[in-house]
Motif scaffolding. Structure first.
Motif, PDB file in Angstrom:
ATOM      1  N   LEU A   5      32.893 -44.143  -3.849  1.00 49.53           N
ATOM      2  CA  LEU A   5      32.370 -42.820  -3.558  1.00 49.53           C
ATOM      3  C   LEU A   5      33.436 -41.805  -3.170  1.00 49.53           C
ATOM      4  O   LEU A   5      33.119 -40.677  -2.846  1.00 49.53           O
ATOM      5  N   LYS A   7      36.008 -38.923  -3.284  1.00 48.33           N
ATOM      6  CA  LYS A   7      36.053 -37.741  -4.134  1.00 48.33           C
ATOM      7  C   LYS A   7      37.199 -37.870  -5.127  1.00 48.33           C
ATOM      8  O   LYS A   7      38.218 -38.464  -4.832  1.00 48.33           O
ATOM      9  N   TRP A 172      21.544 -32.532  -9.462  1.00 54.13           N
ATOM     10  CA  TRP A 172      22.628 -32.019  -8.623  1.00 54.13           C
ATOM     11  C   TRP A 172      22.214 -30.684  -8.008  1.00 54.13           C
ATOM     12  O   TRP A 172      21.818 -29.750  -8.698  1.00 54.13           O
ATOM     13  N   ILE A 212      21.208 -30.033   2.306  1.00 54.53           N
ATOM     14  CA  ILE A 212      22.484 -30.354   1.655  1.00 54.53           C
ATOM     15  C   ILE A 212      22.642 -29.575   0.341  1.00 54.53           C
ATOM     16  O   ILE A 212      23.158 -30.106  -0.652  1.00 54.53           O
ATOM     17  N   GLU A 215      25.895 -29.333  -2.041  1.00 54.91           N
ATOM     18  CA  GLU A 215      26.235 -30.710  -2.406  1.00 54.91           C
ATOM     19  C   GLU A 215      27.363 -30.762  -3.430  1.00 54.91           C
ATOM     20  O   GLU A 215      27.305 -30.130  -4.478  1.00 54.91           O
ATOM     21  N   SER A 216      28.381 -31.561  -3.151  1.00 54.97           N
ATOM     22  CA  SER A 216      29.445 -31.793  -4.124  1.00 54.97           C
ATOM     23  C   SER A 216      28.954 -32.802  -5.156  1.00 54.97           C
ATOM     24  O   SER A 216      27.938 -33.479  -4.963  1.00 54.97           O
ATOM     25  N   SER A 218      30.370 -35.637  -5.984  1.00 51.85           N
ATOM     26  CA  SER A 218      30.464 -36.990  -5.433  1.00 51.85           C
ATOM     27  C   SER A 218      29.332 -37.262  -4.456  1.00 51.85           C
ATOM     28  O   SER A 218      28.818 -38.383  -4.382  1.00 51.85           O
ATOM     29  N   ASP A 219      28.898 -36.231  -3.720  1.00 54.83           N
ATOM     30  CA  ASP A 219      27.753 -36.401  -2.815  1.00 54.83           C
ATOM     31  C   ASP A 219      26.465 -36.613  -3.616  1.00 54.83           C
ATOM     32  O   ASP A 219      25.572 -37.354  -3.190  1.00 54.83           O
ATOM     33  N   HIS A 220      26.359 -35.933  -4.757  1.00 53.65           N
ATOM     34  CA  HIS A 220      25.193 -36.134  -5.628  1.00 53.65           C
ATOM     35  C   HIS A 220      25.137 -37.579  -6.124  1.00 53.65           C
ATOM     36  O   HIS A 220      24.079 -38.220  -6.111  1.00 53.65           O
ATOM     37  N   LYS A 222      26.448 -40.128  -4.660  1.00 56.81           N
ATOM     38  CA  LYS A 222      26.139 -40.974  -3.515  1.00 56.81           C
ATOM     39  C   LYS A 222      24.649 -40.949  -3.211  1.00 56.81           C
ATOM     40  O   LYS A 222      24.034 -41.995  -2.978  1.00 56.81           O
ATOM     41  N   ARG A 223      24.054 -39.744  -3.243  1.00 61.68           N
ATOM     42  CA  ARG A 223      22.616 -39.620  -2.940  1.00 61.68           C
ATOM     43  C   ARG A 223      21.777 -40.427  -3.922  1.00 61.68           C
ATOM     44  O   ARG A 223      20.910 -41.197  -3.534  1.00 61.68           O
TER      45      ARG A 223
END
Length: 327
Positions: A5, A7, A172, A212, A215-216, A218-220, A222-223
């Motif tokens: 995860l 970035k 996203w 959120i 959201e970046s 990478s966060d997308h 992860k989610r």
């Protein structure tokens, strides 16, 4: 998990330019046919063969079908009268729509009629291949709910397998910095004829997503991947997930042990995932393997169609234009 995860190294330059490219090209996805190189074609591996139910459990991830707004552009101003009643302006537009505010349709588009047909064809092909589905999860976007429902119709299990609406499967959030769409509630979906699992408690809520919105990518990932992991670990049987272009990657990449792509590569990947694309993963059932899942050939062939320009019969009244076409 943490290593996967991380970035992407280096700045995410060019995202704005890629975004513009994405907005331009996604309108033409329905007319895009991707042909594999000749050395990649497996002539002995055919679609429509019966699904081998003796192997591990399977997850099928599908992108929603053709959407009204990408087909007709800014469609809402000319599709409703002053009283808010829907007016069908093209045979590829829905015959009817559930009652809601016009602004809500603008941000939460329905499928075209061809889109619903695409989804039903996908379900029929899955049925022909002997696919068994035990659980269905969908993004709350109306286009995804419609796609899931039409796939289940094609499978012949629309009445017996309810759709579990999962907000965490939404796309996203970079596209929604101004706020989430106002989705139809489960009650509104049921009243419109959709088979929704009213007793399902989603793993994520709209309130969670609203916190959120910056959201970046990478966060997308992860989610979506953490939600998918939880679904895979806490359920049994074969799963159908209906979401967005990115869902095919975010709900499978970590499961099979692949690393996250840089932002630009991920956006380019989205351009290669047309409507109703299907990806399948299967559990390996081998405890010694590091990752439990592997990619397998999807159970059905892809859907390709040509772009069909809107016809205006009045062109036949203009002799000058007719002559210009034949110069």
């Amino acid at each position: 998990m943490e290593q996967w995860l991380k970035k992407p190294s280096g700045p995410e330059n060019g995202v704005a330019d890629m975004w513009k490219l994405f907005e331009t090209m996604k309108k033409h996805l329905a007319a895009t046919v991707l042909t594999p190189d000749s050395d990649e074609v497996d002539h002995d591996d055919h679609f429509n063969t019966k699904d081998d139910t003796t192997k591990g459990r399977r997850v099928f991830v599908v992108r929603h079908a053709e959407r009204v707004d990408f087909t007709f552009g800014n469609w809402t101003p000319n599709s409703f009268d002053v009283a808010g009643n829907y007016i069908r302006r093209d045979l590829n537009m829905p015959r009817t729509l559930p009652q809601r505010k016009i602004c809500q349709w603008k941000r939460d588009t329905p499928l075209t009629n061809l889109g619903q047909y695409q989804a039903r064809l996908t379900g029929e092909a899955m049925k022909d291949a002997g696919v068994q589905i035990d659980l269905v999860y969908s993004s709350p976007s109306f286009r995804c709910i419609q796609t899931a429902s039409s796939i289940l119709e094609g499978l012949g299990i629309q009445e017996t397998i309810p759709i579990r609406v999962e907000p965490g499967l939404f796309e996203w959030l970079m596209w929604y910095k101004e706020g989430l769409p106002e989705w139809l509630s489960n009650e509104e979906l049921v009243s419109s004829g959709y088979n929704i699992a009213m007793d399902y408690k989603p793993l994520s809520t709209a309130e969670d997503l609203n916190r959120i919105l910056e959201e970046s990518l990478s966060d997308h990932y992860k989610r979506n991947s953490e939600l998918a992991d939880q679904l895979y670990k806490t359920t049994s049987g074969n799963i159908l997930i209906v979401g967005h272009a990115s869902t095919l990657d975010t709900c499978t990449r970590h499961a099979v042990g692949n690393e996250i792509l840089p932002t630009i590569d991920s956006l380019q990947l989205l351009l290669k995932i047309p409507y109703c694309s299907v990806v399948a993963i299967e559990s390996t059932n081998v405890l010694s393997e590091r990752y439990k899942w592997k990619f397998i050939k999807p159970p059905c062939a892809p859907i390709s169609n040509t772009k069909n320009d809107r016809f205006d019969w009045k062109v036949l009244l203009n002799k000058g234009n007719y002559e210009k076409l034949h110069i």
